[in-house]
Design an enzyme around this catalytic site. Structure first.
Site, PDB file in Angstrom:
ATOM      1  N   ASN A  97       9.534   1.912   2.726  1.00 49.27           N
ATOM      2  CA  ASN A  97       8.648   0.895   2.472  1.00 49.27           C
ATOM      3  C   ASN A  97       9.180   0.266   1.099  1.00 49.27           C
ATOM      4  O   ASN A  97       9.101   0.777  -0.016  1.00 49.27           O
ATOM      5  CB  ASN A  97       7.355   1.539   1.920  1.00 49.27           C
ATOM      6  N   THR A  98       9.429  -0.903   1.360  1.00 44.35           N
ATOM      7  CA  THR A  98      10.216  -1.672   0.398  1.00 44.35           C
ATOM      8  C   THR A  98       9.459  -2.966  -0.385  1.00 44.35           C
ATOM      9  O   THR A  98       9.956  -3.511  -0.972  1.00 44.35           O
ATOM     10  CB  THR A  98      11.376  -2.317   0.585  1.00 44.35           C
ATOM     11  N   HIS A  99       8.255  -3.022   0.099  1.00 45.14           N
ATOM     12  CA  HIS A  99       7.301  -3.838  -0.372  1.00 45.14           C
ATOM     13  C   HIS A  99       5.728  -3.667  -0.623  1.00 45.14           C
ATOM     14  O   HIS A  99       5.274  -2.800   0.252  1.00 45.14           O
ATOM     15  CB  HIS A  99       7.243  -5.338   0.614  1.00 45.14           C
ATOM     16  N   PRO A 100       5.145  -3.752  -1.534  1.00 45.37           N
ATOM     17  CA  PRO A 100       3.799  -3.440  -1.773  1.00 45.37           C
ATOM     18  C   PRO A 100       2.834  -4.326  -0.925  1.00 45.37           C
ATOM     19  O   PRO A 100       3.118  -5.617  -0.889  1.00 45.37           O
ATOM     20  CB  PRO A 100       3.759  -3.468  -3.231  1.00 45.37           C
TER      21      PRO A 100
END
Length: 256
Positions: A97-100
């Site tokens: 999970n690299t993005h909010p």
């Protein structure tokens, strides 16, 4: 591609160099690394924090945290442990999970200084950014696991002992012991053995023992095998092989 990767890890201090003689010496203790197709007499591999055992085969891109009698046709960050007797296909990767997604935008321009400045943001406005740090829970893989090519696993997933992951599957949740899973997202297709046999396998934990102790106990016949292993253990004929994992850095120090 390997040479570009090597240059990067050397410059950032994250690489471990091994020369041809050291790689040959590793074979003496059963640690093999495929360097076919690479040029030069010195090779650079990522300095991973996770340890591996002897009697394991690794890919040219790096050393995976393999247990004894395991091999990997590829290399993947974010896997912290792989058990013994595992067969890992090429193209294994972990989705992180690299993005909010709970903010107005998932774009890194709002939380990443590099992107913000790169795309014309004013340096004096950097203090308005709210940092975002992606969680990176590593994947753990049990013993006697077979993973087909191009499998994608969600971060934090645990793959149970004896599991089979079909090629090109997307694994989004933990995989039970001895389950055969496949699909996108992966679903349980079947179990390798009946419930009672799986229970016996788990209690026996046969992967604790060296292959020389098991090879003549009929591993091609599960019912016979578990009986013979149990008898061999109770009679003291075989004993567990101690787990002795080491990182690449620790291993290189021993090679000096």
């Amino acid at each position: 591609m390997q040479e570009r990767i090597s240059e990067k890890v050397v410059k950032t201090g994250m690489g471990i160099e091994l020369d041809a003689k050291q790689i040959k010496r590793l074979r003496g203790v059963g640690i093999r690394i495929d360097v076919s197709g690479l040029t030069g007499s010195t090779y650079v591999f990522p300095n991973m924090p996770y340890g591996f055992e002897c009697w394991s085969n690794h890919n040219r891109r790096g050393f995976m945290p393999l247990g004894a009698y395991s091999y990997a046709h590829g290399f993947c960050h974010d896997v912290s442990r792989i058990g013994r007797y595992c067969s890992i296909g090429a193209g294994l990767s972990v989705m992180v999970n690299t993005h909010p997604i709970d903010r107005v935008s998932s774009s890194p321009v709002f939380y990443g200084p590099r992107k913000f400045l790169q795309w014309g943001g004013a340096r004096e406005n950097l203090n308005h950014q709210v940092p975002f740090q992606a969680e990176r829970d590593p994947v753990t893989i049990g013993n006697d696991v077979w993973i087909g090519d191009d499998v994608l696993i969600r971060q934090g997933v645990t793959v149970g002992d004896g599991a089979v992951l079909a090629a090109r599957s997307v694994i989004t949740k933990d995989v039970p012991d001895y389950a055969v899973v496949g699909g996108t997202p992966a679903q349980i297709l079947k179990y390798r053995f009946p419930e009672k046999m799986i229970a016996r396998m788990k209690v026996l934990a046969w992967w604790q023992y060296a292959v020389d102790d098991l090879i003549d106990l009929s591993p091609d016949q599960p019912d016979v095998f578990v009986d013979k292993v149990q008898d061999a253990v109770q009679s003291g004929k075989i004993s567990p092989m101690p787990e002795d994992r080491m990182t690449l850095l620790e291993l290189k120090r021993q090679l000096r």
